[in-house]
Design an enzyme around this catalytic site. Structure first.
Site, short mmCIF file in Angstrom:
data_model
loop_
_atom_site.label_atom_id
_atom_site.label_comp_id
_atom_site.label_asym_id
_atom_site.label_seq_id
_atom_site.Cartn_x
_atom_site.Cartn_y
_atom_site.Cartn_z
N ASP A 68 33.17 20.55 -6.28
CA ASP A 68 33.76 19.70 -5.22
C ASP A 68 33.14 20.04 -3.87
O ASP A 68 33.22 21.17 -3.40
CB ASP A 68 35.28 19.93 -5.14
CG ASP A 68 35.99 19.45 -6.39
OD1 ASP A 68 35.39 18.70 -7.16
OD2 ASP A 68 37.16 19.84 -6.57
N ASP A 77 29.35 25.70 -7.10
CA ASP A 77 30.60 24.97 -6.93
C ASP A 77 30.38 23.49 -7.25
O ASP A 77 29.23 23.02 -7.28
CB ASP A 77 31.08 25.13 -5.48
CG ASP A 77 32.34 24.35 -5.20
OD1 ASP A 77 33.34 24.58 -5.88
OD2 ASP A 77 32.31 23.50 -4.29
#
Length: 255
Positions: free
Chosen positions: A11, A9
């Site tokens: 963010d 991922d």
């Protein structure tokens, strides 16, 4: 345990808004040094892979190829192509969503679209919600790019795409078909992109509801890092434990 590849991922894992997470940068650089395949799998639809690549380089001095970035926008386009209901679309979203959908051959239609696609839009208006609601009531297929309720930023947890989608679900009394993490389609496409089997990779992220559940729900090992959405005090009450939980990615041992 050693893995042949990493799904990661962005963010809350590599950065928070405009703030770099230094351990995330070091994690990526170690993967590059060890020549381990990795793919950023992000629910962020506001930016194209090329824009994400440039941002990683310019703001955080993280240098990767745009092919290492797979967004919920790309997965949404793949889904619509497979669904093949038509080419007319109305989109609530930003350039990273709208431009790529139109570039893929879809045509803008506000009254009677085949699809209504809803993603994050920081400039969303009530009128856009009205147009989406009316189109769905007329029979447009309702797509939510990703279910993220919040986005971790330097200001705190901001409303995410899931919050906007929930408003339209309430207005239409219809559930969206979600594309991004933790849904299967984005993970299946990500595995195809990285060229590995699910047992050979690990999903790395900060959000239990999206990143970690995308692994749990799809038979992929998971690494929860506590630098973003899911907090340390929440870990003991999680319904299914992640494979690994770390305070930061510097704690990970590559074997």
């Amino acid at each position: 345990m050693s893995y042949k590849g990493y799904l990661i991922d962005l963010d809350g894992t590599i950065y928070r808004g405009k703030e770099l997470i230094p351990a995330g940068k070091r994690f990526v650089e170690t993967l590059q040094e060890k020549n381990l395949p990795f793919l950023f799998v992000t629910n962020n639809t506001t930016k194209s892979p090329q824009t994400v690549q440039q941002r990683l380089a310019n703001e955080f001095s993280i240098f990767v190829d745009s092919q290492t970035i797979y967004t919920a926008t790309l997965a949404t386009i793949d889904f619509m192509n497979e669904k093949a209901l038509g080419k007319k679309v109305f989109v609530i979203g930003e350039a990273g969503l709208i431009d790529l959908i139109l570039a893929a051959g879809y045509v803008w239609e506000e009254e009677n679209p085949d699809y209504v696609v809803v993603g994050l839009d920081s400039q969303v208006t009530y009128e856009k919600f009205v147009q989406a609601t009316l189109a769905i009531q007329k029979g447009a297929f309702f797509i939510g790019t990703n279910p993220d309720k919040n986005i971790p930023t330097e200001r705190g947890l901001m409303p995410g795409a899931g919050s906007l989608i929930a408003l339209i679900e309430t207005a239409t009394q219809k559930k969206a078909t979600y594309i991004g993490k933790p849904e299967a389609i984005i993970m299946e496409k990500a595995l195809a992109r990285i060229g590995l089997k699910k047992e050979d990779v690990i999903m790395v992220g900060d959000n239990y509801e999206t990143d970690i559940k995308s692994g749990i729900n799809n038979g992929i090992d998971t690494l929860l890092v506590l630098t973003g959405f899911t907090k340390k005090e929440d870990v003991d009450s999680l319904p299914v434990a992640p494979t690994f939980v770390l305070n930061e990615l510097d704690e990970w041992t590559f074997e």
